[in-house]
Design a protein around this motif. Structure first.
Motif, mmCIF file in Angstrom:
data_model
loop_
_atom_site.group_PDB
_atom_site.id
_atom_site.type_symbol
_atom_site.label_atom_id
_atom_site.label_comp_id
_atom_site.label_asym_id
_atom_site.label_seq_id
_atom_site.Cartn_x
_atom_site.Cartn_y
_atom_site.Cartn_z
ATOM 1 N N ASP A 111 -6.917 5.122 0.994
ATOM 2 C CA ASP A 111 -6.704 3.950 0.127
ATOM 3 C C ASP A 111 -7.424 2.705 0.663
ATOM 4 N N SER A 112 -7.634 2.640 1.984
ATOM 5 C CA SER A 112 -8.258 1.446 2.577
ATOM 6 C C SER A 112 -9.775 1.562 2.693
ATOM 7 N N THR A 113 -10.303 2.774 2.668
ATOM 8 C CA THR A 113 -11.751 2.939 2.887
ATOM 9 C C THR A 113 -12.506 3.284 1.613
ATOM 10 N N ARG A 114 -11.792 3.474 0.492
ATOM 11 C CA ARG A 114 -12.492 3.817 -0.746
ATOM 12 C C ARG A 114 -13.344 2.647 -1.226
ATOM 13 N N GLU A 115 -14.315 2.954 -2.075
ATOM 14 C CA GLU A 115 -15.227 1.923 -2.562
ATOM 15 C C GLU A 115 -14.560 1.034 -3.617
ATOM 16 N N ALA A 116 -13.775 1.647 -4.505
ATOM 17 C CA ALA A 116 -13.171 0.915 -5.625
ATOM 18 C C ALA A 116 -11.878 0.226 -5.186
ATOM 19 N N SER A 117 -11.876 -1.105 -5.171
ATOM 20 C CA SER A 117 -10.685 -1.904 -4.871
ATOM 21 C C SER A 117 -9.843 -1.363 -3.714
ATOM 22 N N PRO A 118 -10.408 -1.296 -2.509
ATOM 23 C CA PRO A 118 -9.622 -0.781 -1.379
ATOM 24 C C PRO A 118 -8.455 -1.695 -1.018
ATOM 25 N N LEU A 119 -7.452 -1.114 -0.376
ATOM 26 C CA LEU A 119 -6.327 -1.913 0.132
ATOM 27 C C LEU A 119 -6.834 -2.770 1.286
ATOM 28 N N THR A 120 -6.679 -4.098 1.162
ATOM 29 C CA THR A 120 -7.064 -4.984 2.269
ATOM 30 C C THR A 120 -6.027 -6.089 2.390
ATOM 31 N N GLU A 121 -5.974 -6.653 3.583
ATOM 32 C CA GLU A 121 -5.057 -7.759 3.833
ATOM 33 C C GLU A 121 -5.818 -9.040 3.502
ATOM 34 N N LEU A 122 -5.370 -9.775 2.483
ATOM 35 C CA LEU A 122 -6.091 -10.963 2.027
ATOM 36 C C LEU A 122 -5.747 -12.185 2.877
ATOM 37 N N ASP A 123 -6.703 -13.114 2.953
ATOM 38 C CA ASP A 123 -6.473 -14.352 3.706
ATOM 39 C C ASP A 123 -5.352 -15.188 3.091
ATOM 40 N N ASP A 124 -5.224 -15.123 1.746
ATOM 41 C CA ASP A 124 -4.216 -15.966 1.099
ATOM 42 C C ASP A 124 -2.897 -15.226 0.852
ATOM 43 N N ALA A 125 -2.711 -14.101 1.522
ATOM 44 C CA ALA A 125 -1.438 -13.381 1.394
ATOM 45 C C ALA A 125 -0.549 -13.675 2.604
ATOM 46 N N VAL A 126 0.758 -13.643 2.361
ATOM 47 C CA VAL A 126 1.730 -13.788 3.451
ATOM 48 C C VAL A 126 2.048 -12.381 3.941
ATOM 49 N N THR A 127 1.790 -12.122 5.212
ATOM 50 C CA THR A 127 2.050 -10.787 5.739
ATOM 51 C C THR A 127 3.468 -10.689 6.287
ATOM 52 N N VAL A 128 4.164 -9.627 5.868
ATOM 53 C CA VAL A 128 5.513 -9.372 6.372
ATOM 54 C C VAL A 128 5.528 -7.969 6.965
ATOM 55 N N ASP A 129 5.736 -7.898 8.278
ATOM 56 C CA ASP A 129 5.848 -6.594 8.929
ATOM 57 C C ASP A 129 7.328 -6.248 8.977
ATOM 58 N N THR A 130 7.725 -5.235 8.192
ATOM 59 C CA THR A 130 9.150 -4.914 8.050
ATOM 60 C C THR A 130 9.642 -3.918 9.110
ATOM 61 N N SER A 131 8.783 -3.609 10.098
ATOM 62 C CA SER A 131 9.130 -2.559 11.082
ATOM 63 C C SER A 131 10.524 -2.700 11.679
ATOM 64 N N GLY A 132 10.857 -3.899 12.150
ATOM 65 C CA GLY A 132 12.170 -4.045 12.781
ATOM 66 C C GLY A 132 13.177 -4.739 11.904
ATOM 67 N N MET A 133 12.922 -4.766 10.591
ATOM 68 C CA MET A 133 13.751 -5.586 9.698
ATOM 69 C C MET A 133 14.665 -4.767 8.793
ATOM 70 N N SER A 134 15.789 -5.398 8.440
ATOM 71 C CA SER A 134 16.645 -4.813 7.411
ATOM 72 C C SER A 134 16.082 -5.250 6.047
ATOM 73 N N VAL A 135 16.580 -4.650 4.977
ATOM 74 C CA VAL A 135 16.114 -5.016 3.637
ATOM 75 C C VAL A 135 16.353 -6.500 3.369
ATOM 76 N N ASP A 136 17.560 -6.984 3.713
ATOM 77 C CA ASP A 136 17.868 -8.393 3.438
ATOM 78 C C ASP A 136 16.975 -9.346 4.220
ATOM 79 N N GLU A 137 16.691 -8.997 5.459
ATOM 80 C CA GLU A 137 15.797 -9.839 6.268
ATOM 81 C C GLU A 137 14.441 -9.950 5.616
#
Ligand code: DC
Length: 201
Positions: free
Chosen positions: A175-201
């Motif tokens: 999904d990240s390396t395909r030519e058509a609209s790959p998944l990328t982290e945009l500069d204007d997006a807020v990144t949330v890493d949910t690894s250590g988080m509960s749903v409510d957090e």
């Protein structure tokens, strides 16, 4: 029209967070991954090989996909395929269908129309902030480590955590390396890493 764009890799919590957010804000919720899955299911039902770009492109406009945002029910050509679109067969093939530019053009048009008809929505996928709604006032990139994502999936539907992790890493790579609209982290997006988080957090 209020659009909240949520992108990120498989199993990071986009659906869980997106649905809760939509409910709290009184917005509709659109799972665009379900549309790529529905298209994959329809292609398989027609006996077309997923890699046959031209044939897949030819049938894409004819496939009828209906999403019920409240119940989560997915109808494909009028038949309930809610369970089948999450099957192993569909999951293994969906990246190939999603890499087909003709399919993307078709589905992006439907996604924009779906949201416009409802006056806004929380929209989840891989290219929402980059392609579908680049002017969305809020873009979230929801992620988590592959291991954590695999553990969550196993807790939900069972399976071997190492195998699930390997398949998640492989789907992310496609999904990240395909030519058509790959998944990328945009500069204007807020990144949330949910690894250590509960749903409510
Ligand atoms: O979110 P999901 O795992 O149900 O998505 C299934 C596949 O569809 C995923 O591997 C990538 C693709 N997809 C996409 O290419 N673009 C989107 N907007 C949503 C999903």
């Amino acid at each position: 029209m209020l659009v909240i764009a949520i992108d990120g890799p498989a199993g990071a919590g986009k659906s869980t967070v997106g649905r809760a957010l939509a409910e709290r804000l009184g917005l509709q919720y659109l799972d665009t991954g379900a549309m790529y899955r529905a298209m994959t299911f329809a292609v398989q039902q027609r006996g077309i090989p997923e890699g046959d770009l031209a044939e897949v492109a030819a049938v894409a406009p004819d496939v009828v996909i209906e999403l019920d945002p409240v119940t989560g029910t997915v109808l494909v050509d009028g038949v309930d395929a809610t369970r089948q679109i999450r099957s192993r067969e569909v999951t293994a093939a969906v990246s190939q269908i999603a890499a087909n530019q003709a399919v993307r053009t078709e589905l992006v048009g439907r996604q924009r129309a779906w949201v416009a008809e409802r006056g806004g929505a929380v929209v989840e996928g891989r290219d929402i902030g980059s392609v579908v709604f680049p002017d969305a006032p809020l873009k979230l990139f929801i992620t988590a480590s592959p291991r954590i994502r695999a553990e969550r999936r196993v807790a939900e539907i069972g399976g071997d955590v190492d195998e699930v992790e390997a398949s998640i890493i492989e789907r992310d790579r496609k999904d990240s390396t395909r030519e058509a609209s790959p998944l990328t982290e945009l500069d204007d997006a807020v990144t949330v890493d949910t690894s250590g988080m509960s749903v409510d957090e």
